[in-house]
Design a protein around this motif. Structure first.
Motif, mmCIF file in Angstrom:
data_model
loop_
_atom_site.group_PDB
_atom_site.id
_atom_site.type_symbol
_atom_site.label_atom_id
_atom_site.label_comp_id
_atom_site.label_asym_id
_atom_site.label_seq_id
_atom_site.Cartn_x
_atom_site.Cartn_y
_atom_site.Cartn_z
ATOM 1 N N HIS A 1 18.371 8.411 -80.645
ATOM 2 C CA HIS A 1 18.257 9.266 -79.454
ATOM 3 C C HIS A 1 19.578 9.935 -79.125
ATOM 4 N N GLY A 2 20.654 9.155 -79.106
ATOM 5 C CA GLY A 2 21.950 9.724 -78.752
ATOM 6 C C GLY A 2 22.405 10.789 -79.728
ATOM 7 N N HIS A 3 22.174 10.543 -81.022
ATOM 8 C CA HIS A 3 22.599 11.517 -82.034
ATOM 9 C C HIS A 3 21.819 12.823 -81.901
ATOM 10 N N LEU A 4 20.478 12.700 -81.821
ATOM 11 C CA LEU A 4 19.669 13.915 -81.753
ATOM 12 C C LEU A 4 19.864 14.655 -80.433
ATOM 13 N N LYS A 5 20.083 13.915 -79.356
ATOM 14 C CA LYS A 5 20.303 14.580 -78.073
ATOM 15 C C LYS A 5 21.582 15.410 -78.109
ATOM 16 N N GLY A 6 22.638 14.842 -78.753
ATOM 17 C CA GLY A 6 23.878 15.603 -78.882
ATOM 18 C C GLY A 6 23.691 16.845 -79.728
ATOM 19 N N VAL A 7 22.931 16.730 -80.811
ATOM 20 C CA VAL A 7 22.664 17.887 -81.668
ATOM 21 C C VAL A 7 21.835 18.928 -80.922
ATOM 22 N N TRP A 8 20.846 18.450 -80.130
ATOM 23 C CA TRP A 8 19.978 19.357 -79.367
ATOM 24 C C TRP A 8 20.766 20.130 -78.323
ATOM 25 N N GLU A 9 21.658 19.441 -77.646
ATOM 26 C CA GLU A 9 22.469 20.120 -76.639
ATOM 27 C C GLU A 9 23.457 21.094 -77.287
ATOM 28 N N THR A 10 24.029 20.688 -78.417
ATOM 29 C CA THR A 10 24.967 21.577 -79.121
ATOM 30 C C THR A 10 24.262 22.830 -79.628
ATOM 31 N N ALA A 11 23.005 22.662 -80.056
ATOM 32 C CA ALA A 11 22.229 23.799 -80.553
ATOM 33 C C ALA A 11 21.700 24.672 -79.430
ATOM 34 N N GLN A 12 21.963 24.282 -78.168
ATOM 35 C CA GLN A 12 21.507 25.042 -76.999
ATOM 36 C C GLN A 12 19.995 25.250 -77.034
ATOM 37 N N GLY B 1 7.455 18.935 -77.750
ATOM 38 C CA GLY B 1 8.299 19.249 -78.896
ATOM 39 C C GLY B 1 9.502 18.327 -79.000
ATOM 40 N N VAL B 2 10.682 18.923 -79.175
ATOM 41 C CA VAL B 2 11.908 18.144 -79.345
ATOM 42 C C VAL B 2 12.200 17.318 -78.108
ATOM 43 N N GLU B 3 11.950 17.880 -76.941
ATOM 44 C CA GLU B 3 12.182 17.127 -75.703
ATOM 45 C C GLU B 3 11.285 15.897 -75.652
ATOM 46 N N GLY B 4 10.034 16.051 -76.103
ATOM 47 C CA GLY B 4 9.131 14.918 -76.124
ATOM 48 C C GLY B 4 9.577 13.856 -77.122
ATOM 49 N N LEU B 5 10.070 14.295 -78.269
ATOM 50 C CA LEU B 5 10.565 13.345 -79.265
ATOM 51 C C LEU B 5 11.786 12.599 -78.731
ATOM 52 N N LEU B 6 12.674 13.318 -78.060
ATOM 53 C CA LEU B 6 13.854 12.667 -77.492
ATOM 54 C C LEU B 6 13.458 11.639 -76.437
ATOM 55 N N ALA B 7 12.451 11.990 -75.642
ATOM 56 C CA ALA B 7 11.984 11.042 -74.630
ATOM 57 C C ALA B 7 11.396 9.792 -75.276
ATOM 58 N N LYS B 8 10.648 9.977 -76.359
ATOM 59 C CA LYS B 8 10.058 8.836 -77.072
ATOM 60 C C LYS B 8 11.145 7.953 -77.673
ATOM 61 N N LEU B 9 12.166 8.580 -78.238
ATOM 62 C CA LEU B 9 13.275 7.822 -78.809
ATOM 63 C C LEU B 9 14.008 7.037 -77.727
ATOM 64 N N LYS B 10 14.168 7.649 -76.554
ATOM 65 C CA LYS B 10 14.860 6.966 -75.465
ATOM 66 C C LYS B 10 14.049 5.781 -74.964
ATOM 67 N N ASP B 11 12.737 5.961 -74.820
ATOM 68 C CA ASP B 11 11.885 4.860 -74.364
ATOM 69 C C ASP B 11 11.866 3.710 -75.360
#
Length: 334
Positions: A155-166, A139-149
């Protein structure tokens, strides 16, 4: 005397409004012809999602010159237009920009070649991101990993939003929508800053090509009552009485018809390099005024009037339309 000054203000505002509309029309025609807005949006998306600009350069223009030089002609960042629905799974060799387009292209307009999407609603963008996340393992974790690779700046923007959204999907979707809405506002300000220089160049070109001397035009309005009455005729029925009194005929209709058959506002443009006259009957007639135009253009005493016209056009058509409404007391429809 107060009425004369009011008519002077009205005549100047009408002139500036018409010329500003001409500048806006030319700018809009150039923007549409070169698809500047669409290319600007997709240049930003490529920089944000893929960072795949050739030779490490940014897709977004670095200055006002690049907006109407490199962006329209050198590189086209837009994906190829496609009418088929998005595939269930993105192709392995598709970049994130292409995958995003596959999920928003139902709002694309029928066209040839490249996409014409110039405005991407934040809700549609966040929905497309959620669809991309659904195609990734994890899911979102997989997408974040793909963006990072992929080294994507997203990646940085979505990771911050993902962490903020808990790690809550609904809050994440709303967070992405809010973030993208802010990015579009920032991008719009950047676009307007670049296009402002283009509008300034067009305003200068219109001023010089038509050699509109605002000071000369103002003096003509004050001194020539007949001319002033014809200019203000477009604003309300009161002008009919002024024309009737001026014609001093038992039947004022022929005089009024003859007066308005040569639109006074065309007098603003009669010193252009190519002028136009409208006879009472028949088609408009165009005239070449090259010698007279060059003489006006190279006369230093007219330059202050040209400068005043140029500065007035920089305010734009919305400003002069609002001033015209205030002078005439007209109300805009709610």
């Amino acid at each position: 005397m107060l009425s004369a000054y009011l008519d002077l203000a009205l005549g100047l505002v009408l002139a500036f409004l018409l010329l500003s509309l001409l500048v806006s029309g030319l700018n809009e025609a150039i923007v549409r012809l070169l698809a500047i807005r669409s290319k600007f949006l997709w240049a930003y998306l490529r920089d944000t999602l893929d960072d795949d600009a050739p030779k490490g350069r940014s897709w977004l223009p670095s200055g006002a010159r690049d907006v109407f030089a490199a962006l329209p002609f050198a590189r086209d960042p837009r994906p190829a237009h496609e009418t088929r629905p998005a595939p269930p799974e993105p192709a392995a060799d598709d970049g994130l920009t292409q995958s995003l387009y596959e999920r928003v292209r139902e709002i694309d307009h029928p066209t040839r070649g490249r996409t014409s999407i110039a405005d991407l609603p934040p809700g549609r963008f966040s929905g497309a991101v959620m669809e991309l996340a659904a195609t990734e393992p994890g899911g979102v974790e997989g997408l974040l990993a793909k963006l990072k690779d992929a080294g994507s700046p997203l990646h940085g923007h979505l990771k911050g939003v993902w962490e903020t959204a808990q790690r809550d999907l609904d809050r994440f979707r709303k967070g992405v929508e809010t973030w993208f809405d802010g990015e579009m506002q920032r991008l719009s300000l950047l676009y307007k800053r670049y296009v402002r220089w283009v509008v300034a160049m067009l305003a200068l070109a219109v001023t010089l090509l038509f050699t509109v001397d605002a000071l000369e035009y103002g003096k003509t309005l004050l001194r020539d009552n007949a001319y002033r009455a014809t200019v203000t005729a477009v604003t309300g029925p009161e002008a009919y009485g002024e024309l009737k009194a001026r014609c001093e005929q038992a039947d004022p209709v022929p005089c009024i018809t003859d007066t308005l058959s040569q639109p006074a506002l065309l007098g603003i443009l009669d010193k252009a390099i190519i002028s136009v006259s409208v006879p009472a009957e028949g088609e408009p007639v165009f005239h070449w005024n090259g010698a007279a135009w060059w003489d006006r253009l190279t006369t230093p005493s007219r330059w202050p009037g040209f400068l005043l016209t140029f500065v007035a056009l920089l305010f734009g058509a919305p400003f002069w339309w609002d001033v015209l409404r205030r002078i005439t007391g007209a109300r805009s429809r709610s």
